[in-house]
Design a protein around this motif. Structure first.
Motif, PDB file in Angstrom:
ATOM      1  N   ASP A 187       0.799  -1.228   0.000  1.00  0.00           N
ATOM      2  CA  ASP A 187       0.000   0.000   0.000  1.00  0.00           C
ATOM      3  C   ASP A 187       0.828   1.272   0.000  1.00  0.00           C
ATOM      4  O   ASP A 187       0.268   2.365   0.121  1.00  0.00           O
ATOM      5  CB  ASP A 187      -0.897   0.008   1.239  1.00  0.00           C
ATOM      6  CG  ASP A 187      -0.073  -0.025   2.534  1.00  0.00           C
ATOM      7  OD1 ASP A 187       1.069  -0.535   2.503  1.00  0.00           O
ATOM      8  OD2 ASP A 187      -0.569   0.452   3.567  1.00  0.00           O
ATOM      9  N   HIS A 188       2.138   1.167  -0.131  1.00  0.00           N
ATOM     10  CA  HIS A 188       2.992   2.344   0.076  1.00  0.00           C
ATOM     11  C   HIS A 188       2.644   3.479  -0.873  1.00  0.00           C
ATOM     12  O   HIS A 188       2.415   4.613  -0.454  1.00  0.00           O
ATOM     13  CB  HIS A 188       4.457   1.947  -0.078  1.00  0.00           C
ATOM     14  CG  HIS A 188       5.415   3.032   0.288  1.00  0.00           C
ATOM     15  ND1 HIS A 188       5.841   3.989  -0.606  1.00  0.00           N
ATOM     16  CD2 HIS A 188       6.015   3.339   1.461  1.00  0.00           C
ATOM     17  CE1 HIS A 188       6.674   4.828  -0.002  1.00  0.00           C
ATOM     18  NE2 HIS A 188       6.793   4.459   1.247  1.00  0.00           N
ATOM     19  N   VAL A 235       1.289  -1.075   5.593  1.00  0.00           N
ATOM     20  CA  VAL A 235       1.159  -0.225   6.779  1.00  0.00           C
ATOM     21  C   VAL A 235      -0.290  -0.103   7.219  1.00  0.00           C
ATOM     22  O   VAL A 235      -0.607  -0.262   8.394  1.00  0.00           O
ATOM     23  CB  VAL A 235       1.763   1.169   6.515  1.00  0.00           C
ATOM     24  CG1 VAL A 235       1.442   2.126   7.659  1.00  0.00           C
ATOM     25  CG2 VAL A 235       3.266   1.065   6.323  1.00  0.00           C
ATOM     26  N   SER A 236      -1.173   0.187   6.302  1.00  0.00           N
ATOM     27  CA  SER A 236      -2.561   0.464   6.688  1.00  0.00           C
ATOM     28  C   SER A 236      -3.530  -0.384   5.875  1.00  0.00           C
ATOM     29  O   SER A 236      -3.188  -0.877   4.794  1.00  0.00           O
ATOM     30  CB  SER A 236      -2.878   1.944   6.488  1.00  0.00           C
ATOM     31  OG  SER A 236      -3.225   2.183   5.130  1.00  0.00           O
ATOM     32  N   PRO A 237      -4.770  -0.528   6.370  1.00  0.00           N
ATOM     33  CA  PRO A 237      -5.784  -1.273   5.617  1.00  0.00           C
ATOM     34  C   PRO A 237      -6.600  -0.401   4.672  1.00  0.00           C
ATOM     35  O   PRO A 237      -7.640  -0.847   4.184  1.00  0.00           O
ATOM     36  CB  PRO A 237      -6.676  -1.841   6.726  1.00  0.00           C
ATOM     37  CG  PRO A 237      -6.644  -0.789   7.787  1.00  0.00           C
ATOM     38  CD  PRO A 237      -5.255  -0.182   7.720  1.00  0.00           C
ATOM     39  N   THR A 374     -11.175   1.385  12.951  1.00  0.00           N
ATOM     40  CA  THR A 374     -11.641   1.002  11.617  1.00  0.00           C
ATOM     41  C   THR A 374     -10.824  -0.188  11.128  1.00  0.00           C
ATOM     42  O   THR A 374      -9.601  -0.108  11.036  1.00  0.00           O
ATOM     43  CB  THR A 374     -11.503   2.173  10.629  1.00  0.00           C
ATOM     44  OG1 THR A 374     -12.280   3.288  11.097  1.00  0.00           O
ATOM     45  CG2 THR A 374     -11.977   1.772   9.244  1.00  0.00           C
ATOM     46  N   ARG A 375     -11.481  -1.278  10.821  1.00  0.00           N
ATOM     47  CA  ARG A 375     -10.783  -2.485  10.336  1.00  0.00           C
ATOM     48  C   ARG A 375     -10.678  -2.501   8.818  1.00  0.00           C
ATOM     49  O   ARG A 375      -9.707  -2.996   8.268  1.00  0.00           O
ATOM     50  CB  ARG A 375     -11.520  -3.756  10.790  1.00  0.00           C
ATOM     51  CG  ARG A 375     -11.869  -3.823  12.273  1.00  0.00           C
ATOM     52  CD  ARG A 375     -10.640  -3.904  13.140  1.00  0.00           C
ATOM     53  NE  ARG A 375     -10.995  -4.082  14.547  1.00  0.00           N
ATOM     54  CZ  ARG A 375     -11.083  -5.254  15.157  1.00  0.00           C
ATOM     55  NH1 ARG A 375     -10.849  -6.368  14.480  1.00  0.00           N
ATOM     56  NH2 ARG A 375     -11.396  -5.328  16.433  1.00  0.00           N
ATOM     57  N   PHE A 393      -3.080   4.926  14.212  1.00  0.00           N
ATOM     58  CA  PHE A 393      -2.724   3.683  14.894  1.00  0.00           C
ATOM     59  C   PHE A 393      -1.939   2.752  13.975  1.00  0.00           C
ATOM     60  O   PHE A 393      -0.882   2.234  14.352  1.00  0.00           O
ATOM     61  CB  PHE A 393      -3.996   2.987  15.391  1.00  0.00           C
ATOM     62  CG  PHE A 393      -3.799   1.547  15.768  1.00  0.00           C
ATOM     63  CD1 PHE A 393      -3.158   1.207  16.948  1.00  0.00           C
ATOM     64  CD2 PHE A 393      -4.246   0.525  14.936  1.00  0.00           C
ATOM     65  CE1 PHE A 393      -2.964  -0.130  17.298  1.00  0.00           C
ATOM     66  CE2 PHE A 393      -4.066  -0.801  15.276  1.00  0.00           C
ATOM     67  CZ  PHE A 393      -3.419  -1.131  16.459  1.00  0.00           C
ATOM     68  N   TYR A 394      -2.442   2.532  12.791  1.00  0.00           N
ATOM     69  CA  TYR A 394      -1.767   1.608  11.872  1.00  0.00           C
ATOM     70  C   TYR A 394      -0.376   2.104  11.487  1.00  0.00           C
ATOM     71  O   TYR A 394       0.525   1.301  11.237  1.00  0.00           O
ATOM     72  CB  TYR A 394      -2.615   1.397  10.619  1.00  0.00           C
ATOM     73  CG  TYR A 394      -3.864   0.587  10.859  1.00  0.00           C
ATOM     74  CD1 TYR A 394      -3.795  -0.752  11.213  1.00  0.00           C
ATOM     75  CD2 TYR A 394      -5.126   1.182  10.739  1.00  0.00           C
ATOM     76  CE1 TYR A 394      -4.945  -1.490  11.453  1.00  0.00           C
ATOM     77  CE2 TYR A 394      -6.286   0.443  10.967  1.00  0.00           C
ATOM     78  CZ  TYR A 394      -6.185  -0.888  11.328  1.00  0.00           C
ATOM     79  OH  TYR A 394      -7.322  -1.618  11.562  1.00  0.00           O
ATOM     80  N   MET A 395      -0.192   3.403  11.479  1.00  0.00           N
ATOM     81  CA  MET A 395       1.110   3.958  11.106  1.00  0.00           C
ATOM     82  C   MET A 395       2.064   4.035  12.289  1.00  0.00           C
ATOM     83  O   MET A 395       3.192   4.507  12.157  1.00  0.00           O
ATOM     84  CB  MET A 395       0.921   5.333  10.471  1.00  0.00           C
ATOM     85  CG  MET A 395       0.066   5.289   9.218  1.00  0.00           C
ATOM     86  SD  MET A 395       0.051   6.818   8.278  1.00  0.00           S
ATOM     87  CE  MET A 395       1.636   6.709   7.445  1.00  0.00           C
ATOM     88  N   GLY A 396       1.627   3.570  13.465  1.00  0.00           N
ATOM     89  CA  GLY A 396       2.508   3.544  14.627  1.00  0.00           C
ATOM     90  C   GLY A 396       2.576   4.855  15.360  1.00  0.00           C
ATOM     91  O   GLY A 396       3.467   5.065  16.187  1.00  0.00           O
TER      92      GLY A 396
END
Length: 587
Positions: A187-188, A235-237, A374-375, A393-396
């Protein structure tokens, strides 16, 4: 269905090599050159025994994803069978190999280096990366395809066309091995695109976009028995909704506590690494405390039993420490800075940057924020607050803290991320003021504070920033937390001191404590007690001043602060104006 993992355990004493090679993500190079590698091969059987063979695993940038992809490549690749003992002999999986070891042909993609500046370059970059991966596959298994077949495959003008022809020709061969597809940073490029052109993101990734068509070919190939396993990192969904519309056979194992420690370091592992890195035993406890403050705090699942250290940050520290036998001058690796400073682009996604800034202010004021994670994103709908916070959150940039009654609570994981938040906060806060381009002037006032023990220039500057940034109506919402947040933001860009808010001392919690960083010869550490009153509360001034002096007395008489190189000050604001400040011992 209950899943039983047979003969699998997580070893406690993995072999550790102390030669640090920072930034290397090629597993074979690490092993052959005897560089440090924290064994993670115990997760290979867990992945094999999982109910789905097509897995997606998300972690922040620089968290070891590419290295783990390389491990899978070397473990499963049929072409690495002769090297198995060399590569894995010291690892868990070398002593407990599975039947699938070296039983696949590896097709590995990587999508991080794509120019997203224009539609044409984005498409060309995705196509180029696809061709590069397929060319490597054709080269590795060069006897499998004819020259004509290779020409047809590599001559295709669309990403889905390239892989579709590869799978089509592969199916005509008598091959006993299936393909294991590895996709790194899926996904980058899409995340970059999302931050500045959400409509182009939708066009490229969803609907009939080329990304969806690309992944549809993998679904078809699994159904035809060509592909046996798939492992995807990112990294993210955000892209998963579009990806899974054409590839709805995958399982996102990101939040599963079984795989929580698959990347990153636990505290126990960090301590072992320090002890085997010739670091004096008596310095390790203090060093562990410092490393915990800077690099620890990542939690990606409610049921996880430990926090994780960022592996890139820790290895950077060890590399620098091993060179000079002291803490690095910059505790934060510049490569990490360049990645995480993209926080400003995240705040632009979906518009309403000022609204997101208010969420950031809430987070910085309280230290936490609650929302429903969010999933799976649906970008056909409006990008909500929860979507934005979930992306952090997903990106830390946020970490799971605890489950609440109706939502989850998240917090800032560590000091590195806290600094980046505050840098962004203060850049947004100062944009309306004359101080937005006066970093040197700000730095001089801070130098007077920690160098000469003179806080007045810094306090005056805080007063001026408040006056320039807010109207009288805004003053109604001022408070000590607002004042504290502003001060931290102004202090954060500089690396001479560690900023503690509500520092835990035996005799209370001072609002701010500037602690000297290792190897920084600043003359003074600073304790600050802050008080803020609205104009209508002027009658409370005598009591508030008395309270400030009493509290500062307690702090400065404690064992932690009772030293000549620690100065204490209290500061009282009244209605946005500095009313009074005093140094401890001079009132």
């Amino acid at each position: 269905m209950k899943i039983v993992f047979k003969n699998v355990f997580l070893p406690q004493n993995n072999p550790i090599m102390i030669n640090i090679h920072y930034g290397e993500s090629n597993f074979k190079k690490l092993v052959v050159n005897d560089f440090f590698y924290q064994d993670r091969t115990q997760y290979i059987p867990l992945l094999e025994q999982w109910q789905c063979q097509y897995q997606v695993f998300l972690r922040p940038r620089r968290f070891g994803k590419s290295l783990f992809i390389s491990i899978l490549q070397h473990y499963y690749g049929v072409n690495y069978a002769a090297d198995f003992q060399t590569l894995f002999g010291k690892c868990y999986i070398g002593k407990h190999p599975t039947p699938d070891a070296n039983q696949y042909m590896i097709l590995r993609f990587e999508f991080s280096r794509i120019d997203t500046s224009t539609q044409e370059r984005t498409y060309a970059g995705f196509l180029s990366n696809t061709i590069m991966a397929v060319r490597d596959f054709l080269s590795t298994y060069k006897g499998l395809f004819t020259k004509e077949e290779k020409g047809i495959i590599l001559g295709e003008k669309s990403p889905e066309g390239v892989v579709k022809h590869l799978f089509s020709f592969f199916q005509t061969k008598e091959v006993k091995h299936k393909i294991y597809v590895l996709i790194d940073e899926y996904d980058h490029f899409a995340n970059e695109l999302l931050s500045f052109d959400i409509e182009r993101f939708k066009s490229n990734v969803s609907g009939n976009g080329f990304v969806r068509k690309f992944y549809e070919t993998f679904k078809n190939a699994t159904g035809e028995g060509i592909i046996g396993r798939i492992f995807i990192t990112g990294v993210s969904p955000v892209t998963l909704d579009s990806l899974t519309s054409g590839f709805n056979i995958s399982d996102n194992i990101t939040l599963n506590p079984i795989f929580h420690n698959m990347m990153g370091f636990t505290a126990a592992e960090v301590e072992i690494i320090l002890r085997q890195s010739d670091i004096p035993s008596d310095t390790i406890p203090v060093m562990m405390n410092d490393l915990t403050e800077w690099y620890d705090g990542y939690c990606f699942a409610p049921d996880a039993d430990t926090h994780l250290y960022n592996p890139d940050m820790l290895l950077y520290f060890l590399k620098e420490y091993n060179i000079a036998q002291k803490y690095p001058y910059k505790m934060l690796d510049m490569n990490i800075i360049s990645d995480y400073r993209k926080i400003s682009s995240i705040f632009k996604i979906g518009g309403d940057e000022r609204g997101k800034f208010e969420l950031l202010k809430e987070l910085l004021d309280t230290g936490y924020i609650d929302f429903d994670l969010t999933r799976l994103y649906n970008l056909e709908l409006e990008f909500s607050e929860g979507d934005f916070l979930s992306l952090l959150f997903y990106m830390g940039i946020l970490s799971f803290r605890e489950v609440r009654n109706v939502s989850w609570r998240f917090e800032i994981p560590n000091y590195v991320i806290k600094k980046l938040y505050f840098e962004y906060f203060i850049s947004m806060y100062l944009v309306k003021t004359s101080y937005s381009v006066m970093q040197r002037k700000i730095a001089r006032t801070i130098d007077a504070l920690i160098g000469d023990g003179n806080p007045e220039p810094f306090f005056q500057m805080v007063e001026h920033v408040l006056a320039e940034n807010h109207s009288n109506r805004d003053n109604m919402n001022y408070g000590e937390k607002h004042l504290q947040t502003l001060m931290i933001g102004l202090l954060c860009p500089y690396d001479s001191y560690f900023i503690h808010s509500e520092y835990e001392a035996k005799k209370g919690h001072p609002d701010l404590f500037l602690e000297r960083m290792p190897n920084r010869p600043i003359p003074y550490e600073i304790v600050l007690e802050l008080k803020y009153l609205k104009k209508k509360e002027v009658k409370k001034l005598p009591d508030v001043i008395q309270q400030a002096e009493f509290q500062l007395d307690k702090y400065m008489n404690s064992a932690r602060f009772a030293r000549p190189d620690v100065k204490g000050f209290y500061l009282v604001f009244l209605g946005g104006k500095m009313h009074r400040w005093r140094e401890w011992g001079n009132y």
